[in-house]
Design a protein around this motif. Sequence first.
Motif, PDB file in Angstrom:
ATOM      1  N   GLN A 179      -5.162   1.687  -6.286  1.00 48.00           N
ATOM      2  CA  GLN A 179      -3.970   0.868  -6.573  1.00 48.00           C
ATOM      3  C   GLN A 179      -4.379  -0.448  -7.225  1.00 48.00           C
ATOM      4  OE1 GLN A 179      -1.732   0.373  -2.970  1.00 48.00           O
ATOM      5  NE2 GLN A 179      -1.222   2.543  -2.807  1.00 48.00           N
ATOM      6  N   LYS A 205      -7.829  -2.359  -0.735  1.00 49.79           N
ATOM      7  CA  LYS A 205      -7.153  -2.919  -1.902  1.00 49.79           C
ATOM      8  C   LYS A 205      -7.553  -4.378  -2.114  1.00 49.79           C
ATOM      9  CE  LYS A 205      -2.636  -3.030  -4.092  1.00 49.79           C
ATOM     10  NZ  LYS A 205      -1.221  -2.662  -3.986  1.00 49.79           N
ATOM     11  N   THR A 226       0.821  -1.211   0.000  1.00 47.94           N
ATOM     12  CA  THR A 226       0.000   0.000   0.000  1.00 47.94           C
ATOM     13  C   THR A 226       0.859   1.267   0.000  1.00 47.94           C
ATOM     14  OG1 THR A 226      -0.105  -0.049   2.401  1.00 47.94           O
ATOM     15  CG2 THR A 226      -1.872  -1.135   1.233  1.00 47.94           C
ATOM     16  N   GLY A 250      -6.586   2.367  -1.688  1.00 43.70           N
ATOM     17  CA  GLY A 250      -6.293   0.961  -1.951  1.00 43.70           C
ATOM     18  C   GLY A 250      -6.974   0.478  -3.219  1.00 43.70           C
ATOM     19  N   THR A 285      -6.242   1.073   3.945  1.00 42.59           N
ATOM     20  CA  THR A 285      -5.804   0.995   2.558  1.00 42.59           C
ATOM     21  C   THR A 285      -5.656  -0.459   2.124  1.00 42.59           C
ATOM     22  OG1 THR A 285      -4.583   3.031   2.938  1.00 42.59           O
ATOM     23  CG2 THR A 285      -4.062   1.836   0.947  1.00 42.59           C
ATOM     24  N   ALA A 286      -5.020  -1.264   3.008  1.00 41.86           N
ATOM     25  CA  ALA A 286      -4.792  -2.669   2.663  1.00 41.86           C
ATOM     26  C   ALA A 286      -6.123  -3.395   2.479  1.00 41.86           C
ATOM     27  CB  ALA A 286      -3.965  -3.349   3.753  1.00 41.86           C
TER      28      ALA A 286
END
Lengths: 346, 316
Positions: B229, B197, A248, B226, B193-194
Amino acid sequence: MIPVPPPSEPATKTRRPLPAVVWPLVALAAILVVDGFISPSFFSIRLVEGRLYGSLIDIVYRGTPIALLALGMAIVIGAKGIDLSVGSVVAIAGAVMAHFIHLGFDPAVVVAATLAVGLLCGLWNGFLVAVLSIQPIIATLILMVAGRGIALMINGGRIPTFRSDFFSALSTGRIWVIPSRLFLVALVFLVLWAVLRRTAFGLFVEAVGGNASAARLAGIGTRMVTLATYGISGVCAALAGIIITGDTRSSDAVTAGMWSELDAILAVVLGGASLNGGRIFLATTLVGVLIIQSLTTSILMSGLPPEFNLVVKAVVILAVLLVQAPKVRTAVGSLVAAFRPRRTER
Amino acid sequence: MTRTKLLGAATFGFGLLLAAGSASALTIGFSQVGSEGDWRPAFSKDMKDEAAKRNIDLKYSDAQGKEENQLKAVRSFIAQKVDAIIIAPVVVTGWDAVLKEAKAAKIPVFLADRDVDSDPSLFVTRISADFNLEGRLAGAWLAQASKGKCDVVELQGTVGSAPALQRKKGFESVTALFPDIKIVKSQSGDFTTAGGKEVAESFIKATNGFKGICAVYAHNDNMQLGAIQAMKEAGLKPGKDVLLVSVDGVPDMFRLLAAGEANASVELKSDIGKNIYDVVEAYLKGKTDFPKWVLIPSDLHTQADAAAELAKRGLK
C-alpha cells in the motif's frame, strides 16, 4: 567589559518568563534539526501522485490518529480525569466500521454508527466516573481491557479486510494536494476550540478539573460536564479508529491503536498540561503529538537497529520533559550561575 | 463466528459418533493455544477435520492464550486416560510437572507448533514448521530472482520474538553466500499491516523512492501488504519496480501474487493435521525412533501458481 550583576536572581524576576508554548516548540525544532543531519533529503517536499510527499508530510500524516486521541484526552485531563480506553475504542470503532461496510451500508451510515459506538463507549466511561464515582484510571481501565475482546468478538476472531472508496479517500486520499485526513484533524480542532473557548463549556471543564467541589458549589453541573468530556474523548477515539482502519483497509482488533492511549496522554503532558487538571491546551497538545511522531519517524528513518527504538524514544521524551520542568530549568540556571564566579576567580 | 463454532461442534459431534461406532478408535487430547489471528483457527479446524476423517476421537481444548488453562486441560486428558496428548504450548516454560504426570500415566505427549524447555525425555517429539527454513527459502528465492545482486530492505517482526529472530537468521544465512546481496535497511513493523506500512513509508523517503533498492523482505505477509500500500501511494509499482518476498501465505497475498503486485510468499501451512496424526499413529503402532523435531516442510508460492492455489482453496 560591562560589570555583570551578581547571581541572576533579581534579573530573572524582572525578565518576563517565556510563554509555556516555547519549550515544546524548541524540543520539536531540535528533533527536526537532528533529522536534517541524519537524512539530507528530510526537509524536501515535492508532489508525487498529485499529493505532497516528504518526511515532514509523513510526520503530520502519521500523527493524525494520535492527534485525534490527544485532543479528546486533553479535555478529559483538563477535567482531572484520564481515559485509558481510547486505544481499545479505536479497535472497537474499527471492528464496527468493517462490520457495517460488509453489511453493505452507505458510508454515511457507517460513519454515524461508528461515531455513535464511540460516543457510547465514552459515555460508559463517563457514567462510571461521574455517576458511580469510580476513580477514572480504574473506570477506563475496564473498557481498555474489555474493549479489545469486544472488538475481537465483532470481528469473529479474524482480521476482516474491505474495500471502500469513501474510507480510502478519507484516510489515504487527498483534497487538492493535501492529505484529506489533515482536514479532519483541523475540523476537529476548530470544533473543539470553538466549544471550549466560545462557549462556557471550557470554563466549566477547567473549573471541574481545578476544584470539583468549588465548581459544584458555584452551580456547575459537574456530573454532566464530566460525562461530556468522556463522550468527546470517545467520539475522537472513534474518528481515530476510522482513520487507522481506513488506512490499512483492515480491522485488526488485537493491534489497532495498541498503546496509543499512552502516546495520547504523553502528547497532552508534552503540551504543557498537568494531570492534576484545570487547564486545557489544545494547540500545544498538537505540538506534543508532532514531537512524538517526529521521533518515531526519525527512528524509523535513521537505520538504527529496532532493538533500540523504545530506549531512544524514552531518553528523548525524558529530555523534553526535563527541559519543560520549571524546577529543572531554575536548577540548571542556578548551577550555571554558581559555576560562573569560580571561573572568573581563577 | 457462530458458523465456524457450529461447524466445529458439528465435526466434533460427528467424530464422537464415529468413535462410539468403532471400539478400537483412538482417543487423543489436543490442547490448543487459542484462536488468535488467521492461521491458528485454520490449524484448529484442520486438526478436527483430519481427526474425523481418521476416525480419531479428538478431545479439543482451547486455552484462550492462558497456560493455566492448558495445564488444566492436559490434567483432564490424563484423568480421562486418552491414548495420546498433543499440546500446542502457549509458552515454553512451566511444563515439567504436568509432563511428568503424563509420563507416570504412560500417556505419550507430542508438541505441535511451538517448543517447551523441559527435559526432552518427557515428550516424544515436536512436530512443526521451521521459521529458520522459511527464512532460508525466502533468501534462496531472492538470490535466484535477483541473480545474486540485490540491495534488500527488511521488515522485521516483533523484536525478540522467535519467528522474527529465525526468519532473519535463516534469510541472512543464505544471502551471506552472495557478496552482492546486502540488507541496507531493517526495522520492525511488529507483524502488523499498519506497522509495515509506516516503516515502508519512512524507508521509501529515506532511500528517495526506493532508489537502488531491489527487494523488500517482510517477516510476514501482513507487513508486506502494508508495504505494498505504501509503495502504491508513493507512485511505485510493487512487484515490478521492487521484488517482494514474505512469509505466511495469507489469502490476500495470493490475490496480490495473482495480480502481479507481489512476487513470492513462503507458506506457513495450516493443514498440518495429517503430519501430526501420522506421527502420533505411527508411535502408537510401535515406531519409537523419532527425531526430537519432526519438520513439516514449507512451501513457496509465486505469481506462477497463485491463481491455481486460490482456486484450490475456493478463494477468489
